[in-house]
Design a protein around this motif. Structure first.
Motif, PDB file in Angstrom:
ATOM      1  N   CYS A 226      -7.247  -8.555   3.622  1.00 14.65           N
ATOM      2  CA  CYS A 226      -6.045  -9.095   2.971  1.00 14.65           C
ATOM      3  C   CYS A 226      -5.210  -7.965   2.355  1.00 14.65           C
ATOM      4  O   CYS A 226      -3.977  -7.998   2.401  1.00 14.65           O
ATOM      5  N   LEU A 227      -5.879  -6.959   1.787  1.00 12.28           N
ATOM      6  CA  LEU A 227      -5.163  -5.785   1.280  1.00 12.28           C
ATOM      7  C   LEU A 227      -4.385  -5.116   2.403  1.00 12.28           C
ATOM      8  O   LEU A 227      -3.208  -4.776   2.249  1.00 12.28           O
ATOM      9  N   GLN A 232       1.728  -2.971   2.150  1.00 10.25           N
ATOM     10  CA  GLN A 232       2.339  -2.088   3.144  1.00 10.25           C
ATOM     11  C   GLN A 232       3.349  -1.167   2.463  1.00 10.25           C
ATOM     12  O   GLN A 232       4.558  -1.297   2.629  1.00 10.25           O
ATOM     13  N   PRO A 233       2.875  -0.204   1.681  1.00  7.69           N
ATOM     14  CA  PRO A 233       3.802   0.679   0.952  1.00  7.69           C
ATOM     15  C   PRO A 233       4.462   1.679   1.885  1.00  7.69           C
ATOM     16  O   PRO A 233       3.964   1.975   2.973  1.00  7.69           O
ATOM     17  N   LEU A 242      -1.332   7.203  -2.061  1.00  8.53           N
ATOM     18  CA  LEU A 242      -0.644   5.921  -2.224  1.00  8.53           C
ATOM     19  C   LEU A 242      -0.856   5.406  -3.635  1.00  8.53           C
ATOM     20  O   LEU A 242      -1.950   5.492  -4.188  1.00  8.53           O
ATOM     21  N   GLU A 243       0.190   4.857  -4.226  1.00 12.46           N
ATOM     22  CA  GLU A 243       0.078   4.233  -5.532  1.00 12.46           C
ATOM     23  C   GLU A 243      -0.752   2.951  -5.412  1.00 12.46           C
ATOM     24  O   GLU A 243      -0.743   2.293  -4.367  1.00 12.46           O
ATOM     25  N   PRO A 244      -1.476   2.570  -6.442  1.00  7.74           N
ATOM     26  CA  PRO A 244      -2.254   1.326  -6.387  1.00  7.74           C
ATOM     27  C   PRO A 244      -1.327   0.123  -6.238  1.00  7.74           C
ATOM     28  O   PRO A 244      -0.156   0.169  -6.656  1.00  7.74           O
ATOM     29  N   PRO A 245      -1.802  -0.969  -5.648  1.00 10.65           N
ATOM     30  CA  PRO A 245      -0.983  -2.181  -5.554  1.00 10.65           C
ATOM     31  C   PRO A 245      -0.670  -2.713  -6.951  1.00 10.65           C
ATOM     32  O   PRO A 245      -1.498  -2.622  -7.857  1.00 10.65           O
ATOM     33  N   GLN A 277      -8.969  -6.975  -7.929  1.00  2.51           N
ATOM     34  CA  GLN A 277      -8.959  -5.583  -8.387  1.00  2.51           C
ATOM     35  C   GLN A 277     -10.369  -5.018  -8.486  1.00  2.51           C
ATOM     36  O   GLN A 277     -10.654  -3.895  -8.067  1.00  2.51           O
ATOM     37  N   SER A 278     -11.279  -5.816  -9.043  1.00  3.04           N
ATOM     38  CA  SER A 278     -12.669  -5.384  -9.194  1.00  3.04           C
ATOM     39  C   SER A 278     -13.333  -5.163  -7.835  1.00  3.04           C
ATOM     40  O   SER A 278     -14.043  -4.163  -7.630  1.00  3.04           O
ATOM     41  N   MET A 279     -13.104  -6.068  -6.898  1.00  2.00           N
ATOM     42  CA  MET A 279     -13.716  -5.945  -5.572  1.00  2.00           C
ATOM     43  C   MET A 279     -13.175  -4.735  -4.827  1.00  2.00           C
ATOM     44  O   MET A 279     -13.923  -4.008  -4.154  1.00  2.00           O
ATOM     45  N   LEU A 280     -11.879  -4.484  -4.955  1.00  2.00           N
ATOM     46  CA  LEU A 280     -11.280  -3.325  -4.296  1.00  2.00           C
ATOM     47  C   LEU A 280     -11.799  -2.018  -4.896  1.00  2.00           C
ATOM     48  O   LEU A 280     -11.989  -1.032  -4.178  1.00  2.00           O
TER      49      LEU A 280
END
Length: 523
Positions: A226-227, A232-233, A242-245, A277-280
């Protein structure tokens, strides 16, 4: 390897690793011309210290460079450096060449220090780069010395050439490795740059190696997909950072995930943006360990490629290493005993957080799972970091930390100090065990024999160690048993709880034995 003690040695000798295919200790080789020259200079200024001479030679190089640029030099003129007697001023026609060689000799220990740090930092590249290779890269970075020290400020009263050089050389080594080695480049991804570069097979293997069971594995893989779909930065060409989502991205990823579990009939509960966020974050940690085959996180590499000097670099130039280490020791002693135990296991023995949780869970109810260990370690690290910043501001009020990024920039060096301190504490435990051990006499005899062989014929050392291997093996096995028993008693651990990390303890004791025998196996 014998450490250089006097000024004449420091400005006239060069380090040699000998034949790279053999197990030789590095040795110092003297340049007779430089030795004669520095002896003459020292006699003319007997009270001058090594920093005085390092700055003197740097000034000679700068003066020569300036006069070459303006084409005003004259053959036979002397280099006139303020504060020196006339007898100390070398003829201009030779001074810049001699000064450059003296500085190259002086920077040998800075090169060795930087190459050792790089060797430790890039553990996962040891199959490609032995210590000698890093030393060659360091030497190339340090020459010409005038270029390396171009921005060094000789007027600042607290600056130190060797400290400045160490910082510059380790950065240049890292830059070289990152530019030319694809494995090293993998370690330089930002968190989400790494996740976007990962493939599904790598992620599954990484999560499994991190201890994620098959029941939860599909959930982590789904949130990663899903990420990849939602986030798609726009990235600049060639950029891996890359900056965090942001929060909106996380909410969209959570929505996508919840839709998919309904469609696929996954036996799992819906997730919030916080859970995503935790899972990522778990995926990032697993990916870093998998890509680099290391147990420690790669936060320490995040700032290496940055060519700008950080507040920490400034402190290094101000000879603050001993002072900072002293602060770290006091701060370490001030945290709860449980925190000290966790840091010794993590930083001292390089255990994974999962291994720490397994070892501690029997006697520490609040540390049953990996995430609980990770949370506590993060809290202790943050506490030490904040207190360190406060203490540094007291001692160095001119050092400014403008924002959180500046504070983060010193985290790597702080972790290095903590790691060194924890290892010293564990080494001291081994020292006590060794002194009480029945094998103490055997170790002393082997160490003595190695020192004798080293003075006569370095190649005989490896032959002697091969012959003494059975004795060393028995000594090592006895030390492992005693060390584990001592740690289990001192750390209030369940009996035999350290059996699961027997290999890491064995490696740690092997390093201690090498330090005791003054023998470092190269390559």
């Amino acid at each position: 390897m014998k450490k250089r003690e006097d000024i004449i040695e420091k400005f006239s000798t060069f380090l040699s690793f000998g034949n790279s295919s053999s197990d030789l200790n590095p040795i110092w080789q003297t340049d007779p011309n430089l030795e004669r020259c520095i002896k003459s200079l020292v006699e003319s200024e007997p009270d001058a210290n090594e920093e005085f001479w390092a700055q003197y030679f740097l000034k000679v190089l700068r003066k020569a460079s300036t006069e070459e640029d303006t084409e005003t030099k004259a053959n036979g003129d002397a280099v006139n450096i303020d504060g020196l007697s006339a007898s100390t001023r070398l003829p201009f026609t030779t001074s810049s060449l001699i000064a450059g060689r003296h500085m190259s000799a002086y920077l040998q220990e800075a090169c060795l220090w930087a190459s050792q740090k790089a060797y430790q930092r890039f553990k996962y590249l040891r199959h490609k780069y032995p210590l000698e290779e890093y030393f060659q890269i360091a030497n190339a970075a340090a020459n010409p010395p005038g270029k390396l020290l171009k921005n060094f400020n000789v007027e600042y009263p607290l600056t130190n050439i060797e400290g400045y050089a160490k910082t510059a050389i380790i950065r240049l080594i890292s830059n070289t490795i990152y530019q030319h080695d694809i494995e090293a480049k993998r370690g330089k991804f930002s968190d989400y740059g790494l996740l976007k570069d990962l493939n599904a097979k790598e992620l599954r293997e990484a999560l499994l190696s991190k201890g994620i069971n098959h029941k939860k594995l599909n959930s982590y893989c789904l949130v990663w997909r899903c990420l990849d779909k939602i986030y798609q930065p726009t990235r600049s060409q060639g950029s891996r950072s890359l900056e965090p989502p942001n929060q909106q991205h996380l909410q969209e990823i959570a929505h996508c995930y919840n839709q998919q579990i309904n469609k696929l009939d996954f036996p799992t509960a819906p997730v919030s943006s916080e859970k995503v966020q935790s899972m990522l974050s778990t995926c990032v940690r697993a990916a870093r360990d998998y890509r680099t085959k290391r147990f420690l996180s790669l936060e320490e590499y995040d700032n290496i490629f940055d060519p700008t000097l950080t507040p920490w670099d400034t402190l290094i130039q101000e000879e603050a290493w001993k002072q900072v280490n002293s602060i770290i020791c006091k701060l370490f002693a001030s945290i709860p005993e449980t925190g000290q135990i966790m840091l010794k296991l993590w930083q001292g023995l390089s255990l994974t957080q999962t291994e720490i949780a397994t070892i501690l869970r029997a006697n520490y109810p609040d540390l049953q799972k990996q995430y609980q260990v990770a949370r506590q370690l993060s809290r202790y690290n943050q506490s030490i970091l904040k207190d360190l910043v406060k203490e540094l501001k007291k001692v160095h009020p001119d050092i400014c930390f403008h924002n959180e990024k500046d504070i983060e920039n010193i985290k790597d060096a702080m972790n290095e100090c903590i790691r060194s301190h924890c290892q010293k504490l564990l080494y001291s435990t081994l020292d006590i065990i060794g002194e009480k051990s029945p094998e103490q006499d055997k170790l002393l005899a082997i160490s003595h024999e190695i020192q004798i062989l080293g003075k006569q014929n370095y190649q005989q050392i490896s032959i002697f160690l091969s012959e003494a291997s059975s004795v060393l093996s028995q000594v090592k096995q006895n030390l492992i048993i005693s060390f584990k028993n001592e740690l289990e008693k001192n750390m209030n651990l369940e009996q035999n709880s350290l059996e699961i990390v027997n290999q890491k303890i064995s490696e740690f004791i092997e390093e201690w034995l090498k330090s005791k025998l003054y023998f470092a196996k190269q390559g």
